[in-house]
Design a protein around this motif. Structure first.
Motif, short mmCIF file in Angstrom:
data_model
loop_
_atom_site.label_atom_id
_atom_site.label_comp_id
_atom_site.label_asym_id
_atom_site.label_seq_id
_atom_site.Cartn_x
_atom_site.Cartn_y
_atom_site.Cartn_z
N VAL A 49 64.50 45.00 86.72
CA VAL A 49 63.06 44.83 86.98
C VAL A 49 62.75 45.21 88.43
CG1 VAL A 49 61.20 43.11 87.16
CG2 VAL A 49 62.77 43.04 85.23
N GLU A 50 63.61 44.72 89.35
CA GLU A 50 63.38 44.98 90.77
C GLU A 50 63.45 46.49 91.06
OE1 GLU A 50 66.20 42.83 93.07
OE2 GLU A 50 65.09 43.12 94.93
N SER A 51 64.44 47.16 90.44
CA SER A 51 64.62 48.59 90.71
C SER A 51 63.43 49.38 90.22
CB SER A 51 65.86 49.13 90.01
OG SER A 51 66.93 48.30 90.24
N ILE A 52 62.99 49.07 88.99
CA ILE A 52 61.88 49.84 88.43
C ILE A 52 60.61 49.59 89.24
CG2 ILE A 52 60.39 50.06 86.39
CD1 ILE A 52 62.92 49.55 84.72
N ASP A 53 60.45 48.34 89.66
CA ASP A 53 59.25 47.97 90.41
C ASP A 53 59.18 48.69 91.76
OD1 ASP A 53 56.99 46.42 90.02
OD2 ASP A 53 57.63 45.03 91.58
N SER A 54 60.35 48.88 92.38
CA SER A 54 60.30 49.46 93.73
C SER A 54 60.92 50.86 93.77
CB SER A 54 61.00 48.53 94.71
OG SER A 54 62.22 48.11 94.17
N ILE A 55 60.86 51.57 92.64
CA ILE A 55 61.56 52.85 92.56
C ILE A 55 61.03 53.88 93.55
CG2 ILE A 55 60.15 53.75 90.64
CD1 ILE A 55 63.90 54.25 91.07
N GLU A 56 59.70 53.82 93.83
CA GLU A 56 59.11 54.80 94.74
C GLU A 56 59.75 54.67 96.12
OE1 GLU A 56 54.73 55.73 94.17
OE2 GLU A 56 54.77 54.76 96.12
N MET A 57 59.84 53.42 96.58
CA MET A 57 60.41 53.13 97.90
C MET A 57 61.91 53.50 97.92
SD MET A 57 59.00 51.79 100.46
CE MET A 57 59.55 51.36 102.07
N VAL A 58 62.59 53.13 96.83
CA VAL A 58 64.04 53.39 96.76
C VAL A 58 64.29 54.89 96.85
CG1 VAL A 58 66.05 53.26 95.22
CG2 VAL A 58 64.53 51.30 95.44
N ALA B 37 62.23 57.21 98.04
CA ALA B 37 61.82 57.72 99.35
C ALA B 37 62.89 57.46 100.40
CB ALA B 37 60.51 57.07 99.76
N ASN B 38 63.59 56.33 100.26
CA ASN B 38 64.64 56.00 101.23
C ASN B 38 65.99 56.58 100.83
OD1 ASN B 38 62.74 54.55 102.55
ND2 ASN B 38 63.39 52.56 101.76
N GLY B 39 66.03 57.26 99.69
CA GLY B 39 67.29 57.84 99.19
C GLY B 39 68.33 56.76 98.95
N ALA B 40 67.90 55.60 98.42
CA ALA B 40 68.83 54.47 98.28
C ALA B 40 69.27 54.25 96.83
CB ALA B 40 68.18 53.21 98.84
N GLU B 41 69.14 55.30 95.99
CA GLU B 41 69.49 55.12 94.57
C GLU B 41 70.95 54.71 94.42
OE1 GLU B 41 67.85 57.83 95.71
OE2 GLU B 41 66.67 58.80 94.13
N PHE B 42 71.82 55.31 95.27
CA PHE B 42 73.25 55.04 95.09
C PHE B 42 73.60 53.57 95.33
CE2 PHE B 42 72.88 55.85 99.56
CZ PHE B 42 73.82 55.03 100.15
N GLU B 43 72.83 52.93 96.25
CA GLU B 43 73.09 51.50 96.53
C GLU B 43 72.79 50.67 95.29
OE1 GLU B 43 71.04 49.96 99.94
OE2 GLU B 43 71.80 51.60 101.16
N LEU B 44 71.65 50.99 94.67
CA LEU B 44 71.29 50.25 93.44
C LEU B 44 72.30 50.54 92.35
CD1 LEU B 44 67.43 50.61 93.15
CD2 LEU B 44 68.74 48.59 93.70
#
Ligand code: ATP
Length: 688
Positions: free
Chosen positions: A322-331, A333-340
């Protein structure tokens, strides 16, 4: 009487007061309408249909409806069934007609009936299991009938074995063809009856469990919405999986599980029948029944342990999702997909291990029981054959006993699967219990104050507020806001402006001290009255999926498109309506994606104009607006406050200052300065 519109209008009315007609009841409602006699009073018909819809309360005739009676049902001579939503300035009523669209009706000419709200059971209980049992208890007569049917079904199940016994022992030795035909006809009839009974039992129980399910899910959803915001669980994912946990409880309450539980005690009945037919041979299924039950029980505690672990992991996974989908734009933009991704993978690895163990412990006992049931058959035939050679039992009896023995162990084979479902349901129940233990607005309703009129005077006394129970986000010793005052809150970021507004809205409660509205502790005033009197526009405006109209009107009666458009012109929202071919029906996706920050604020402010509150609390209302729209809004707010509303607005923008006559300056969660606008501004510029 065009009563074909009565069901949709009742469904619509129920929805307006937080009730819902279960789909399974629509037929019953239609039957009540068909039963209506020529002479029947309208109120009595509506009450019968309302009851058939399993809705709370009963609609009562309203002689002279008043504004607080809204919404109410009305049967108008011209427009048929309608739901009156608000009073027009000329004294007539604005109503939603069953044929669609808004109409004006004259209450004196119409027959009016109240729409009872959902009955709130004050949650003295914090145990969800009690709530579930209470709901199930309402349908105990259905369960008693199903139990009787189960008894008959199991009783009829021995027909085939008795048939075999008779055929082998009586018909074959004596060439009794006539007996054979009679017996065959009898057993075919018994089997047919059995099938019909099983089908009817399944249908009735499934319909009942759907009703229970709907009632429970409405109850728990209402409780979840009622949780005081100060105590709301931090993780949206955990909260949603806690509520979703109800589905796991439902899995246990399915008809298949109920039949399984009802079938297990019948094992003893079948063992007794074997004893009657075959004598000593009954010892064999008895021994195997206990061995199978024991082997299942041995695995139970393992299943319990791993289902709990499994549930916790699944909650965490839903939370992360839920958190990932909710903040996907920010994630992104920050290139933080790999952390998730790595957090997700770690959770997946943990879950896989527990999943493996859980599957092993739930499949293994099933296999053991199936092996034991084959062994039971072999042992029964073996021991039975020995008894036949000793002439202590007939061939027919042996065959009859072997047929019945199959029914004894089969429910035990399904027991581990049931235990796993039960384990999941139990941890879901723990999650639901946690939700129920949180302070809830619904529990306050019984003793809530319902003041007839509010002036709009706010007072904060020694209030301390903490978000995370350790650090105070706000400490205000004394603050008085007179009715009709226009107060601005300024201060640096994180200084507590929004928190002060949240406390003033009554949505959050101080950990110490009080917030008073017209001298009454705000936490004691009925939330319904409070929400009508206080309009709060938060900084982050979340929109819900639906149409633009739905979002503007959220919680308000529909005053008609003309009034909405009139308000929209004063907030800048009209541009959005005008540009879109669907106008007010413009679809809004979940969370309001596609609607800009400024447009969201305009939506909120349009709603404020329609709500006509006594106290207006605005948190950075023009933060995302251009200068032109901001000027339009300032003019609108000026007009609103000139009618006497109290205004409290947190802002960083100077454009709103001319509107205000007093300024509060916040610093580090405390009230740093308070005074007339110009005096405060000059003190601040003197400091600068
Ligand atoms: N939901 C929350 N959970 C925990 N702490 C919070 C939460 N919301 C705000 N805070 C904290 O409370 C303090 C006051 O925050 P608040 O939002 O009231 O400030 P503000 O003056 O409105 O700031 P801004 O001008 O940035 O909107 C801050 O330290 C903030 O970090």
């Amino acid at each position: 009487m065009s009563d074909s519109t009565l069901i949709p209008i009742i469904e619509h009315s129920a929805m307006l007061v937080g009730q819902a007609v279960p789909r399974a009841c629509l037929n019953d409602m239609a039957k009540e309408i068909d039963r209506a006699g020529e002479q029947e009073e309208l109120a009595s018909l509506v009450q019968r249909v309302w009851k058939a819809g399993r809705l709370d309360g009963l609609p009562k005739p309203l002689e002279n409806p008043d504004a607080p009676d809204c919404p109410f049902l009305a049967r108008d001579p011209q427009h048929g069934w309608c739901v009156a939503v608000s009073r027009n300035p000329d004294g007539s009523w604005l109503a939603q007609a069953s044929a669609g669209g808004k109409v004006s009706i004259d209450a004196a000419a119409a027959q009016c009936l109240s729409i009872p709200a959902r009955e709130v059971v004050a949650g003295s209980t914090t145990r969800s299991l009690d709530v579930i049992w209470q709901t199930v208890g309402k349908y105990r007569s259905v369960f008693a009938e199903a139990l009787l049917a189960t008894f008959l079904i199991n009783f009829l199940a021995i027909a085939t074995s008795i048939y075999s016994l008779q055929v082998y022992d009586r018909v074959i030795p004596h060439n009794g063809y006539q007996t054979l035909f009679v017996l065959t006809a009898g057993v075919v009839l018994a089997t047919l009856f059995n099938v019909v009974l099983t089908q009817v039992r399944g249908t009735i129980l499934d319909k009942t469990s759907t009703l229970i399910d709907q009632e429970l899910s409405e109850w728990f959803f209402e409780r979840a919405l009622g949780i005081h915001l100060s105590f709301r669980p931090k993780s949206v994912g955990t909260l949603s999986s806690q509520i979703k946990g109800l589905e796991l409880v439902r899995g246990v309450m399915s008809s298949a599980s109920l039949f399984l539980l009802a079938d297990i005690p019948f094992a003893f009945f079948f063992i007794y029948i074997i004893y009657l037919i075959g004598g000593l041979v009954a010892v064999v299924p008895l021994i195997f029944f206990f061995i199978s039950a024991l082997s299942g029980i041995l695995f139970l505690w393992k299943i319990k342990k791993y289902t709990q672990l499994n549930q916790g992991q699944s909650n965490r996974k839903v939370g992360l999702l839920v958190e990932s989908i909710d903040s996907i734009e920010m994630v992104k933009a920050n290139g933080a997909e790999f952390e998730l991704q790595s957090r997700w993978n770690a959770l997946g690895n943990e879950a896989a291990e527990v999943d493996d163990k859980l599957k092993r412990y739930s499949v293994l006992p099933g296999n053991i029981v199936s092996f034991l049931s084959q062994m039971a058959y072999v042992a029964l035939v073996c021991f039975g054959a020995y008894l036949v050679t000793l002439h202590q039992m007939t061939m027919g009896a042996l065959i009859a006993c072997s047929i019945i023995s199959g029914r004894i162990l089969s429910p035990l084979g399904q027991l581990p699967g049931f235990m796993m479902r039960w384990g999941h349901a139990k941890s879901a129940i723990q999650g639901l219990d946690q939700l129920l233990s949180l302070p809830n607005e619904l529990d306050d309703r019984a003793h809530a104050l319902i003041p007839g009129h509010l002036e709009g005077q706010l007072r904060v006394e020694q209030a301390v507020f903490r978000y995370d129970r350790e650090i105070s986000a706000l400490e205000v010793a004394n603050l008085d806001i007179r009715p009709g005052e226009r107060v601005g809150i300024i201060g640096s970021i994180g200084s507590g402006k929004s928190t002060l507004l949240k406390l003033a809205s009554g949505l959050y409660r101080p950990a110490a001290g009080r917030v008073l509205l017209d001298g009454m502790d705000i936490s004691l005033i009925s939330p319904r009255v409070l929400r009508q009197a206080i309009f709060y526009l938060p900084q982050d405006i979340h929109l819900m999926s639906g149409t633009l109209r739905d979002n503007v009107l959220q919680g308000l009666p529909d005053p008609g498109d003309e009034a909405i458009l009139e308000a929209a012109k004063k907030t800048g929202l009209f541009e959005l309506v005008r540009q879109h071919p669907k106008g007010l029906a413009l679809p809004i996706s979940e969370g309001g994606r596609g609607i800009s920050g400024g447009q969201r604020q305009a939506i909120g402010l349009t709603r404020m104009l329609l709500a006509k509150p006594q106290i207006i609390l605005l948190d950075e209302p023009t933060a995302s607006m251009d200068a032109g729209t901001e000027a339009l809004l300032v003019a609108t707010l000026k007009e609103v406050v000139s009618q006497g509303a109290t205004l409290l607005v947190a802002t960083h923008k100077s454009a709103l200052l001319p509107l205000l006559d007093r300024l509060l300056v916040m610093k580090g969660g405390k009230l740093y300065m308070d005074g007339p606008r110009d005096a405060v501004l000059s003190r601040l510029s003197g400091q600068g």
